[in-house]
Design a protein around this motif. Structure first.
Motif, PDB file in Angstrom:
ATOM      1  N   PRO A 237       0.741   7.814  10.580  1.00 36.01           N
ATOM      2  CA  PRO A 237       0.117   7.046   9.496  1.00 36.01           C
ATOM      3  C   PRO A 237       1.148   6.192   8.761  1.00 36.01           C
ATOM      4  N   LEU A 238       0.751   4.999   8.382  1.00 30.69           N
ATOM      5  CA  LEU A 238       1.600   4.123   7.588  1.00 30.69           C
ATOM      6  C   LEU A 238       1.501   4.541   6.120  1.00 30.69           C
ATOM      7  N   ARG A 239       2.637   4.781   5.509  1.00 28.33           N
ATOM      8  CA  ARG A 239       2.647   5.287   4.140  1.00 28.33           C
ATOM      9  C   ARG A 239       2.898   4.153   3.160  1.00 28.33           C
ATOM     10  N   ARG A 240       2.174   4.217   2.057  1.00 32.46           N
ATOM     11  CA  ARG A 240       2.271   3.150   1.058  1.00 32.46           C
ATOM     12  C   ARG A 240       3.498   3.315   0.166  1.00 32.46           C
ATOM     13  N   ALA A 241       3.996   2.161  -0.289  1.00 33.30           N
ATOM     14  CA  ALA A 241       5.113   2.137  -1.231  1.00 33.30           C
ATOM     15  C   ALA A 241       4.619   2.066  -2.666  1.00 33.30           C
ATOM     16  N   ARG A 242       3.334   1.851  -2.840  1.00 39.13           N
ATOM     17  CA  ARG A 242       2.776   1.743  -4.188  1.00 39.13           C
ATOM     18  C   ARG A 242       1.379   2.347  -4.187  1.00 39.13           C
ATOM     19  N   GLY A 243       0.921   2.759  -5.376  1.00 35.95           N
ATOM     20  CA  GLY A 243      -0.412   3.302  -5.525  1.00 35.95           C
ATOM     21  C   GLY A 243      -1.402   2.224  -5.928  1.00 35.95           C
ATOM     22  N   GLY A 244      -2.610   2.669  -6.279  1.00 33.05           N
ATOM     23  CA  GLY A 244      -3.632   1.729  -6.718  1.00 33.05           C
ATOM     24  C   GLY A 244      -4.356   1.081  -5.553  1.00 33.05           C
ATOM     25  N   GLU A 245      -5.257   0.162  -5.887  1.00 31.97           N
ATOM     26  CA  GLU A 245      -6.054  -0.528  -4.883  1.00 31.97           C
ATOM     27  C   GLU A 245      -6.020  -2.035  -5.136  1.00 31.97           C
ATOM     28  N   LEU A 246      -6.179  -2.767  -4.086  1.00 32.28           N
ATOM     29  CA  LEU A 246      -6.264  -4.223  -4.192  1.00 32.28           C
ATOM     30  C   LEU A 246      -7.680  -4.644  -4.564  1.00 32.28           C
ATOM     31  N   PRO A 247      -7.846  -5.742  -5.302  1.00 25.64           N
ATOM     32  CA  PRO A 247      -9.171  -6.351  -5.369  1.00 25.64           C
ATOM     33  C   PRO A 247      -9.507  -6.923  -3.996  1.00 25.64           C
ATOM     34  N   SER A 248     -10.781  -7.019  -3.682  1.00 29.01           N
ATOM     35  CA  SER A 248     -11.174  -7.559  -2.376  1.00 29.01           C
ATOM     36  C   SER A 248     -10.596  -8.956  -2.197  1.00 29.01           C
ATOM     37  N   GLU A 249     -10.088  -9.222  -0.989  1.00 30.64           N
ATOM     38  CA  GLU A 249      -9.545 -10.535  -0.671  1.00 30.64           C
ATOM     39  C   GLU A 249      -9.973 -10.935   0.729  1.00 30.64           C
ATOM     40  N   GLY A 250      -9.794 -12.202   1.058  1.00 29.55           N
ATOM     41  CA  GLY A 250     -10.267 -12.726   2.323  1.00 29.55           C
ATOM     42  C   GLY A 250      -9.592 -12.080   3.524  1.00 29.55           C
ATOM     43  N   MET A 251     -10.387 -11.903   4.603  1.00 32.10           N
ATOM     44  CA  MET A 251      -9.895 -11.335   5.849  1.00 32.10           C
ATOM     45  C   MET A 251     -10.024 -12.380   6.959  1.00 32.10           C
ATOM     46  N   VAL A 252      -9.087 -12.369   7.905  1.00 31.30           N
ATOM     47  CA  VAL A 252      -9.112 -13.315   9.007  1.00 31.30           C
ATOM     48  C   VAL A 252      -9.176 -12.550  10.329  1.00 31.30           C
ATOM     49  N   LEU A 253      -9.576 -13.247  11.377  1.00 28.45           N
ATOM     50  CA  LEU A 253      -9.565 -12.681  12.719  1.00 28.45           C
ATOM     51  C   LEU A 253      -8.149 -12.233  13.069  1.00 28.45           C
ATOM     52  N   GLY A 254      -8.012 -11.012  13.555  1.00 29.73           N
ATOM     53  CA  GLY A 254      -6.708 -10.479  13.920  1.00 29.73           C
ATOM     54  C   GLY A 254      -5.983  -9.763  12.799  1.00 29.73           C
ATOM     55  N   ALA A 255      -6.542  -9.759  11.589  1.00 28.01           N
ATOM     56  CA  ALA A 255      -5.905  -9.032  10.488  1.00 28.01           C
ATOM     57  C   ALA A 255      -5.803  -7.549  10.836  1.00 28.01           C
ATOM     58  N   VAL A 256      -4.660  -6.941  10.525  1.00 30.76           N
ATOM     59  CA  VAL A 256      -4.456  -5.507  10.747  1.00 30.76           C
ATOM     60  C   VAL A 256      -4.514  -4.825   9.385  1.00 30.76           C
ATOM     61  N   GLN A 257      -5.653  -4.242   9.116  1.00 31.91           N
ATOM     62  CA  GLN A 257      -5.898  -3.591   7.830  1.00 31.91           C
ATOM     63  C   GLN A 257      -5.535  -2.107   7.942  1.00 31.91           C
ATOM     64  N   VAL A 258      -5.054  -1.543   6.848  1.00 37.75           N
ATOM     65  CA  VAL A 258      -4.655  -0.139   6.866  1.00 37.75           C
ATOM     66  C   VAL A 258      -5.497   0.627   5.846  1.00 37.75           C
ATOM     67  N   PRO A 259      -6.488   1.398   6.294  1.00 35.90           N
ATOM     68  CA  PRO A 259      -7.315   2.188   5.384  1.00 35.90           C
ATOM     69  C   PRO A 259      -6.544   3.396   4.863  1.00 35.90           C
ATOM     70  N   PRO A 260      -7.163   4.219   4.011  1.00 30.10           N
ATOM     71  CA  PRO A 260      -6.436   5.339   3.396  1.00 30.10           C
ATOM     72  C   PRO A 260      -5.838   6.337   4.381  1.00 30.10           C
ATOM     73  N   ASP A 261      -6.391   6.456   5.607  1.00 28.19           N
ATOM     74  CA  ASP A 261      -5.803   7.413   6.554  1.00 28.19           C
ATOM     75  C   ASP A 261      -4.504   6.896   7.167  1.00 28.19           C
ATOM     76  N   GLY A 262      -4.140   5.638   6.882  1.00 23.58           N
ATOM     77  CA  GLY A 262      -2.871   5.092   7.337  1.00 23.58           C
ATOM     78  C   GLY A 262      -2.851   4.599   8.763  1.00 23.58           C
TER      79      GLY A 262
END
Length: 309
Positions: A237-262
């Motif tokens: 799992p990829l571990r975060r360097a900061r806490g909190g959540e982002l406001p929703s922002e635009g997503m593009v084809l090929g974006a690699v998103q990391v949900p809470p499970d990392g």
């Protein structure tokens, strides 16, 4: 036998949809791009039958489709290699095939990869929605998922079909294209999907150790993957360097998103237009995403640096 130009669905397969190049440009209205997941295979199928690249094809998943021609048509099958039969007789995969009226086309189970593409000369003439005939599984726009008994109209024919894959100006591989044949190899047993990743825009949300580990580690394609995204499993799992959540922002084809499970998720054609989980990087469009579209569950996944990050 002759009649109206069209193809009748006899067997729909696990998941067969109508696809074209999608409907980009509507994200501001919340409409995903959609379109063929393996864009190279879609383009080659159209070229083989003399269609423009934006003509609608059929995208099958794993076990193909069976169709009956109501009038003489020319078809081609690309993408995941598979057996192709016309009224029970073997015919070419990756080349134009003429079907007389009444003939049945059987597109068999994928031998490697996941998705095959069926083009017909003239294109599938289903109604367009926002300029596209693509089925979008996330928004529900476009024609419904195919079912037995569906009648697919065919448009007027264009120029003469190409003669074989070489005539289509393609590269190497059985179907003559990395997008058609080469990408399908990503689903073969023991193969590995290598995805070039350009870091950003939210790489700073992850620890330096996690990012360094990303280049060293391997993942697997999860069985939960679909047209929305390729999900990974069995990697660190990829571990975060900061806490909190982002406001929703635009997503593009090929974006690699990391949900809470990392575990990274690679967004494919039916991805949502916004998201709140951080995007560690983006996979460039082209052959890498075509290969991702063909990767079966259990296929190894490795991320490598793309360009200068």
């Amino acid at each position: 036998m002759s009649g109206p130009r069209g193809l009748l669905v006899l067997r729909a397969g696990a998941l067969t949809t109508v696809q074209d190049r999608g409907r980009p440009g509507w994200a501001h209205l919340g409409v995903p791009r959609s379109g063929a997941l393996d864009a190279g295979a879609h383009a080659l199928a159209n070229r083989l039958v003399g269609n423009p690249v934006d003509a609608a094809t059929l995208e099958t998943t794993l076990d193909g489709v069976a169709l009956r021609a109501l009038a003489p048509v020319t078809v081609a099958v690309t993408g995941a290699p598979c057996a192709v039969r016309a009224s029970g007789r073997p015919v070419a995969w990756g080349e134009p095939v003429w079907l007389p009226g009444g003939a049945e086309l059987e597109v068999g189970r994928a031998e490697s990869g996941l998705r095959s593409y069926v083009a017909v000369r003239g294109g599938f003439g289903v109604p367009a929605v926002l300029g596209s005939r693509a089925t979008d599984l996330l928004s529900g726009l476009g024609p419904p998922v195919l079912a037995a008994g569906t009648l697919l109209p065919v448009g007027p024919p264009g120029r003469d079909p190409a003669r074989g894959a070489d005539g289509a100006g393609a590269g190497s591989g059985p179907a003559g294209s990395a997008g058609a044949a080469g990408s399908a190899g990503a689903g073969a047993a023991g193969s590995e999907l290598v995805l070039p990743l350009r870091l950003g825009p939210r790489a700073d949300w992850f620890t330096a150790e996690s990012i360094a580990g990303l280049w060293r580690s391997g993942y697997r394609v999860s069985a939960l993957s679909n047209r929305i995204g390729l999900r990974t499993e069995a990697g660190p799992p990829l571990r975060r360097a900061r806490g909190g959540e982002l406001p929703s922002e635009g997503m593009v084809l090929g974006a690699v998103q990391v949900p809470p499970d990392g575990l990274p998720v690679v967004f494919l054609a039916d991805h949502p237009v916004t998201g709140g989980y951080p995007v560690i990087g983006v996979i460039p469009e082209g052959p890498p995403l075509d290969a991702a579209a063909q990767a079966r569950p259990g296929t190894g996944v490795r991320f490598v640096r793309a360009g200068r990050n």
